[in-house]
Design an enzyme around this catalytic site. Sequence first.
Site, PDB file in Angstrom:
ATOM      1  N   LYS A  49      48.618   3.906 -46.175  1.00 40.27           N
ATOM      2  CA  LYS A  49      47.561   2.732 -45.926  1.00 40.27           C
ATOM      3  C   LYS A  49      46.444   2.911 -46.511  1.00 40.27           C
ATOM      4  CE  LYS A  49      49.370   0.948 -43.333  1.00 40.27           C
ATOM      5  NZ  LYS A  49      50.546   0.127 -43.988  1.00 40.27           N
ATOM      6  N   HIS A 109      53.773   8.724 -51.316  1.00 38.36           N
ATOM      7  CA  HIS A 109      52.643   9.245 -50.557  1.00 38.36           C
ATOM      8  C   HIS A 109      52.708  10.961 -50.626  1.00 38.36           C
ATOM      9  CE1 HIS A 109      51.846   5.384 -48.896  1.00 38.36           C
ATOM     10  NE2 HIS A 109      52.962   5.325 -47.943  1.00 38.36           N
ATOM     11  N   SER A 139      43.941   1.810 -40.057  1.00 41.55           N
ATOM     12  CA  SER A 139      45.184   1.034 -40.619  1.00 41.55           C
ATOM     13  C   SER A 139      46.579   1.892 -40.114  1.00 41.55           C
ATOM     14  CB  SER A 139      44.927   1.001 -42.215  1.00 41.55           C
ATOM     15  OG  SER A 139      46.131   0.375 -42.683  1.00 41.55           O
TER      16      SER A 139
HETATM   17  S1  PPS Z   1      51.655   1.768 -46.974  1.00 42.43           S
HETATM   18  O1  PPS Z   1      52.360   1.249 -45.722  1.00 42.43           O
HETATM   19  O2  PPS Z   1      51.148   2.954 -46.906  1.00 42.43           O
HETATM   20  O3  PPS Z   1      52.470   1.417 -48.123  1.00 42.43           O
HETATM   21  O4  PPS Z   1      50.392   0.889 -46.797  1.00 42.43           O
HETATM   22  P1  PPS Z   1      49.360   0.506 -47.930  1.00 42.43           P
HETATM   23  O5  PPS Z   1      49.842  -0.704 -48.609  1.00 42.43           O
HETATM   24  O6  PPS Z   1      49.088   1.615 -48.514  1.00 42.43           O
HETATM   25  O7  PPS Z   1      48.013  -0.090 -47.094  1.00 42.43           O
HETATM   26  C1  PPS Z   1      48.143  -1.046 -46.257  1.00 42.43           C
HETATM   27  C2  PPS Z   1      46.684  -1.745 -45.879  1.00 42.43           C
HETATM   28  O8  PPS Z   1      46.337  -2.210 -47.144  1.00 42.43           O
HETATM   29  C3  PPS Z   1      45.846  -3.464 -46.812  1.00 42.43           C
HETATM   30  N1  PPS Z   1      46.312  -4.463 -48.211  1.00 42.43           N
HETATM   31  C4  PPS Z   1      45.006  -5.288 -48.595  1.00 42.43           C
HETATM   32  N2  PPS Z   1      43.852  -5.114 -48.476  1.00 42.43           N
HETATM   33  C5  PPS Z   1      43.220  -5.869 -49.241  1.00 42.43           C
HETATM   34  N3  PPS Z   1      43.519  -7.032 -50.170  1.00 42.43           N
HETATM   35  C6  PPS Z   1      44.988  -7.084 -50.248  1.00 42.43           C
HETATM   36  N4  PPS Z   1      45.480  -7.749 -51.371  1.00 42.43           N
HETATM   37  C7  PPS Z   1      45.866  -6.108 -49.686  1.00 42.43           C
HETATM   38  N5  PPS Z   1      47.064  -5.718 -49.558  1.00 42.43           N
HETATM   39  C8  PPS Z   1      47.314  -5.110 -48.594  1.00 42.43           C
HETATM   40  C9  PPS Z   1      46.590  -3.888 -45.703  1.00 42.43           C
HETATM   41  O9  PPS Z   1      46.252  -5.063 -45.140  1.00 42.43           O
HETATM   42  C10 PPS Z   1      46.487  -2.633 -44.897  1.00 42.43           C
HETATM   43  O10 PPS Z   1      45.314  -2.551 -44.547  1.00 42.43           O
HETATM   44  P2  PPS Z   1      44.802  -3.006 -42.887  1.00 42.43           P
HETATM   45  O11 PPS Z   1      43.366  -2.236 -42.703  1.00 42.43           O
HETATM   46  O12 PPS Z   1      45.712  -2.257 -41.825  1.00 42.43           O
HETATM   47  O13 PPS Z   1      44.636  -4.352 -43.137  1.00 42.43           O
END
Ligand code: PPS
Length: 295
Positions: A49, A109, A139
């Site tokens: 996340k 991860h 998150s």
């Molecule tokens: S995972 O399941 O571990 O692969 O998740 P991960 O991709 O690491 O994290 C997901 C969070 O990243 C946010 N996210 C973004 N934020 C801003 N801009 C963009 N383009 C973007 N893409 C993914 C996503 O919304 C999750 O954060 P939260 O705070 O839950 O919204």
Amino acid sequence: MSLGPDQFTRPEIFDFHGVSMTHYFTDNWENVQNFQARPDDILIATYPKAGTTWVSYILDQLYFGQMERQTSVPIFDRVPFLEIILPSVISGKDLVDNLPTSPRLIKTHYPVQFVPKSFWEQNCRIVYVARNAKDNMVSYFHFERMNMVQPEPGDWSSYIPRFMEGNMVFGPWYDHVNGWWKKKQTYPKLHYMFYEDLVEDTGREIDKLCCFLGLSRSDEEKRRVTDGSHFDNMKKDGMANYSISPVMDFKISPFMRKGKVGDWKNHFSVAQSQLFDEDYKKQMTDVTLQFRSEL
Ligand code: PPS
């Protein structure tokens, strides 16, 4: 019958070589440890996340932006998750082995000590993304609610101590970000970046990524990637928003949830925040590693 969240069972957390894990990420351990990396492989490493999908999407666009794959193959197949193994689904490791692209973009991860040795032997480039602890935790909490192959998160007030104790899948956030930070001091081909910096200025961070990867892309191309990877665009993109993942229940929460810095303020009470901050100071003693939890 197609696979859906009902067909998966929430796992138990157990100690695995000193790290809390679930069997979905350890059942393929031997094969993953014997994974043969290629010198041009790029590993995208994160605590869950922290911005994995965002950076995966950016790198995928920088390398393969104009290909038909981008509109027909989900991001989790274009940038496979190395250690995952789910029933009736091809393992992450086999997906990587079958990737038609070069370079191969690979997600993990793992804490740094779990990374298969061939990545180090082949001197692969690694991009590590870190996110401030409080937003990362929020998150993760919502993700565990909607993802049926994660442990049941319980309620928010019990989630905070669990996170602080590190009883999370892939272990403590604190050890993860510190372990990779230390690695950076001895392994030059590691680019350590922050989710908050990406939110603040995506274009600047894409420039840094291009520099690290040795990529020359036109300003127009970089602008296309910056705009295309905006939260609102990725949220709409059915190949990037995980809407076709069989394990997630979007009725509970979307994968692309908020994408903000500071959403923790909508979750922590003042008392919870104070307790967390006191403990944070004890766990995060390396002053060279600093996070921003607001912009
Ligand atoms: S995972 O399941 O571990 O692969 O998740 P991960 O991709 O690491 O994290 C997901 C969070 O990243 C946010 N996210 C973004 N934020 C801003 N801009 C963009 N383009 C973007 N893409 C993914 C996503 O919304 C999750 O954060 P939260 O705070 O839950 O919204």
